[in-house]
Design a protein around this motif. Structure first.
Motif, short mmCIF file in Angstrom:
data_model
loop_
_atom_site.label_atom_id
_atom_site.label_comp_id
_atom_site.label_asym_id
_atom_site.label_seq_id
_atom_site.Cartn_x
_atom_site.Cartn_y
_atom_site.Cartn_z
N VAL A 50 6.44 -1.26 -12.95
CA VAL A 50 7.19 -0.31 -13.79
C VAL A 50 7.18 -0.70 -15.27
O VAL A 50 6.97 0.14 -16.14
CB VAL A 50 8.65 -0.23 -13.28
N TYR A 51 7.42 -1.98 -15.55
CA TYR A 51 7.66 -2.36 -16.94
C TYR A 51 6.41 -2.32 -17.82
O TYR A 51 6.51 -2.47 -19.04
CB TYR A 51 8.34 -3.74 -17.03
N THR A 52 5.24 -2.13 -17.22
CA THR A 52 4.04 -1.99 -18.08
C THR A 52 3.38 -0.62 -17.89
O THR A 52 2.33 -0.38 -18.46
CB THR A 52 2.99 -3.06 -17.76
N MET A 53 4.00 0.26 -17.10
CA MET A 53 3.36 1.56 -16.84
C MET A 53 3.57 2.52 -18.01
O MET A 53 4.51 2.40 -18.77
CB MET A 53 3.93 2.18 -15.55
N LYS A 54 2.66 3.48 -18.10
CA LYS A 54 2.79 4.54 -19.10
C LYS A 54 3.17 5.83 -18.37
O LYS A 54 2.95 5.96 -17.17
CB LYS A 54 1.46 4.73 -19.84
N MET A 55 3.70 6.77 -19.13
CA MET A 55 4.11 8.05 -18.54
C MET A 55 2.93 8.75 -17.88
O MET A 55 3.09 9.54 -16.96
CB MET A 55 4.71 8.97 -19.61
N SER A 56 1.73 8.46 -18.37
CA SER A 56 0.54 9.15 -17.82
C SER A 56 0.03 8.46 -16.55
O SER A 56 -0.90 8.97 -15.92
CB SER A 56 -0.56 9.18 -18.89
N ASP A 57 0.61 7.32 -16.18
CA ASP A 57 0.13 6.62 -14.98
C ASP A 57 0.56 7.35 -13.70
O ASP A 57 1.60 8.02 -13.67
CB ASP A 57 0.68 5.18 -14.94
N ASP A 58 -0.24 7.16 -12.67
CA ASP A 58 0.06 7.79 -11.38
C ASP A 58 0.46 6.69 -10.38
O ASP A 58 -0.38 5.88 -9.99
CB ASP A 58 -1.20 8.52 -10.89
N PRO A 59 1.74 6.64 -9.98
CA PRO A 59 2.17 5.57 -9.07
C PRO A 59 1.44 5.59 -7.73
O PRO A 59 1.28 4.54 -7.10
CB PRO A 59 3.67 5.83 -8.89
N TYR A 60 0.98 6.76 -7.30
CA TYR A 60 0.23 6.83 -6.03
C TYR A 60 -1.09 6.08 -6.17
O TYR A 60 -1.47 5.31 -5.29
CB TYR A 60 -0.05 8.30 -5.65
N GLU A 61 -1.76 6.31 -7.29
CA GLU A 61 -3.04 5.62 -7.53
C GLU A 61 -2.84 4.11 -7.64
O GLU A 61 -3.61 3.32 -7.09
CB GLU A 61 -3.65 6.09 -8.86
N ILE A 62 -1.79 3.72 -8.35
CA ILE A 62 -1.53 2.28 -8.53
C ILE A 62 -1.28 1.63 -7.17
O ILE A 62 -1.81 0.56 -6.87
CB ILE A 62 -0.33 2.07 -9.49
N PHE A 63 -0.50 2.29 -6.34
CA PHE A 63 -0.18 1.73 -5.02
C PHE A 63 -1.45 1.56 -4.17
O PHE A 63 -1.67 0.51 -3.55
CB PHE A 63 0.83 2.64 -4.31
N GLU A 64 -2.31 2.59 -4.19
CA GLU A 64 -3.56 2.50 -3.43
C GLU A 64 -4.40 1.33 -3.94
O GLU A 64 -5.00 0.58 -3.18
CB GLU A 64 -4.39 3.79 -3.55
N GLU A 65 -4.44 1.21 -5.26
CA GLU A 65 -5.22 0.12 -5.86
C GLU A 65 -4.66 -1.23 -5.43
O GLU A 65 -5.42 -2.17 -5.12
CB GLU A 65 -5.15 0.26 -7.39
N GLN A 66 -3.36 -1.34 -5.35
CA GLN A 66 -2.75 -2.62 -4.95
C GLN A 66 -3.08 -2.96 -3.49
O GLN A 66 -3.39 -4.11 -3.18
CB GLN A 66 -1.23 -2.54 -5.14
N LEU A 67 -3.00 -1.94 -2.63
CA LEU A 67 -3.36 -2.19 -1.22
C LEU A 67 -4.79 -2.69 -1.13
O LEU A 67 -5.10 -3.64 -0.41
CB LEU A 67 -3.22 -0.91 -0.40
N ILE A 81 9.87 7.18 -9.48
CA ILE A 81 9.33 5.97 -8.83
C ILE A 81 10.02 5.66 -7.50
O ILE A 81 9.36 5.36 -6.50
CB ILE A 81 9.47 4.75 -9.78
N PHE A 82 11.35 5.74 -7.47
CA PHE A 82 12.03 5.33 -6.22
C PHE A 82 11.72 6.30 -5.08
O PHE A 82 11.56 5.89 -3.93
CB PHE A 82 13.54 5.16 -6.46
N ASN A 83 11.63 7.60 -5.40
CA ASN A 83 11.29 8.55 -4.32
C ASN A 83 9.85 8.36 -3.86
O ASN A 83 9.54 8.52 -2.68
CB ASN A 83 11.50 9.99 -4.80
N VAL A 84 8.98 8.01 -4.79
CA VAL A 84 7.59 7.74 -4.40
C VAL A 84 7.56 6.54 -3.45
O VAL A 84 6.89 6.57 -2.42
CB VAL A 84 6.72 7.46 -5.66
N MET A 85 8.32 5.50 -3.77
CA MET A 85 8.33 4.32 -2.91
C MET A 85 8.94 4.66 -1.54
O MET A 85 8.49 4.17 -0.50
CB MET A 85 9.10 3.17 -3.57
N LYS A 86 9.97 5.53 -1.55
CA LYS A 86 10.57 5.95 -0.28
C LYS A 86 9.54 6.66 0.59
O LYS A 86 9.50 6.50 1.81
CB LYS A 86 11.73 6.92 -0.57
#
Ligand code: SF4
Ligand code: SF4
Length: 369
Positions: free
Chosen positions: A78-95, A125-130
């Motif tokens: 969260v603390y380095t993300m930009k408004m244009s970032d996609d949390p779904y993409e980041i999560f897939e990348e992390q997996l 973000i929290f709903n995406v994580m849920k």
């Protein structure tokens, strides 16, 4: 509550380096020693180690041990993300980086108030994580926070889905006005959330204490200062997990051995830690935990954490030690020096300790230049 060995997690943020890269052989050895001693919990994050921590977990842990025998913890950055970032993409990348198809533990990484009110709400973000949790790709959902007890209370009140809280806790920060470990711990406890601890040795600072503190500890037993620091967090009732960023196999052995034999602190020992805290407070050190979140953000390539580390070592030293000056000169041959800071503030946006880095660098320049 797990047994004490089960409460000790291996943080992949201070791994050994060799030839400018992470030393995979040494890391494998540490991982093996940790697992042989009964450990299972590995923690990483998107940014750790110049974004190489997650792939190192894959190489050194996931590809070498059955998935159901290890526990992997990661964080939405969260603390380095930009408004244009996609949390779904980041999560897939992390997996993919970690080589897993689910995380046992997953946290929003430092949604301090300005990010919580801004980016977190905007990107939901929290709903995406849920949603990831509903899909079974997160087993337990949490938050990792460096902010005030009030902000933690707000987040926990608004997000009942949070199951645990990762906080910076150590005996030095327990009552400090800037970290407020005690109050944050109490807020988490009042919400019935188990606490995970980061920075139990304050980025190594509590392993390198001054002579007065050493003397106080030695008056009671022969535990090294780092283990006294560990004992403080082990002793807290609502601590479910302690994450420690280990760098050597000796640290792994020493920590695991200590934890295996740990008993609750007695009154004398608690008093000794309180006394040590008083003796630490007046040395004017810079409160940097050498986490390196600021690394890569400086246009002048100032090695910020190294500058602060040398400054603190020099402060703690009870005699004049020219090796710190020599090391500073050496580093400055390849990087910017403290006085190159133009106060642009870029690095300060990322510092979880909320340090006024440009001001602290002036102190470094005054000493070493
Ligand atoms: S404030 Fe100074 S140290 Fe920080 S990024 Fe700017 S120039 Fe670098
Ligand atoms: S200055 Fe802040 S961000 Fe940089 S290493 Fe120190 S604590 Fe971490």
């Amino acid at each position: 509550m797990m047994d004490d060995i089960g409460r000790f997690g291996f943080g992949f943020m201070r791994l050994p380096y060799k030839g400018g890269d992470i030393d995979l052989d040494a890391t494998n050895e540490m991982v093996d020693a940790y697992i042989q001693s009964g450990g299972r919990f590995f923690d990483t994050a998107y940014q750790y180690l110049g974004e190489k921590s997650e792939s190192t977990i894959r190489k050194c842990v996931v590809e070498r041990y059955p998935r159901d025998e290890i526990i992997i913890s990661d964080k939405m950055p969260v603390y380095t993300m930009k408004m244009s970032d996609d949390p779904y993409e980041i999560f897939e990348e992390q997996l993919e980086r970690c080589g897993v198809d689910y995380f046992d533990y997953y946290m929003a990484h430092d949604p301090e108030d300005r990010y919580y009110e801004g980016l977190c709400r905007k990107l939901d973000i929290f709903n995406v994580m849920k949603e990831f949790k509903r899909q079974g790709r997160i087993k337990k959902l949490g938050v990792s926070l460096h902010d005030t007890p009030e902000v933690l209370d707000k987040i926990l009140t608004e997000h009942l889905e949070i199951e645990f809280v990762l906080l910076q806790i150590n005996y030095k920060d327990w009552d400090s006005s800037y970290v407020q470990s005690r109050e944050c711990y109490e807020v988490a406890t009042s919400h019935n959330k188990p606490v995970f601890v980061m920075g139990p040795i304050k980025g190594g600072q509590l392993a390198r204490v001054n002579r007065d503190v050493k003397r106080v500890f030695a008056s009671h037993n022969d535990w090294p200062p780092a283990l006294w620091a560990l004992s403080f967090v082990l002793n807290l009732d609502n601590v479910e997990m302690i994450l420690s960023g280990m760098s050597t196999i000796e640290e792994v052995h020493e920590n695991m051995e200590f934890i295996r034999n740990f008993n609750k602190l007695n009154e004398d020992e608690v008093r000794i830690i309180n006394k040590a805290r008083d003796l630490l407070d007046n040395r004017g050190e810079i409160q940097c935990t050498t986490c390196d979140y600021c690394k890569g953000h400086c246009p002048n390539d100032i090695p910020i954490s190294k500058c602060f580390d040398l400054y603190n070592l020099n402060k703690k030293s009870d005699r004049l030690d020219s090796s710190y000056y020599d090391e500073y000169d050496l580093i400055c041959q390849e990087h910017g020096k403290a006085s190159d800071c133009n106060e642009c503030g870029e690095c300060e946006q990322t510092c979880p300790q909320h340090l006024k880095i440009s001001r602290e660098l002036k102190k470094v320049a005054n000493i070493f230049e």
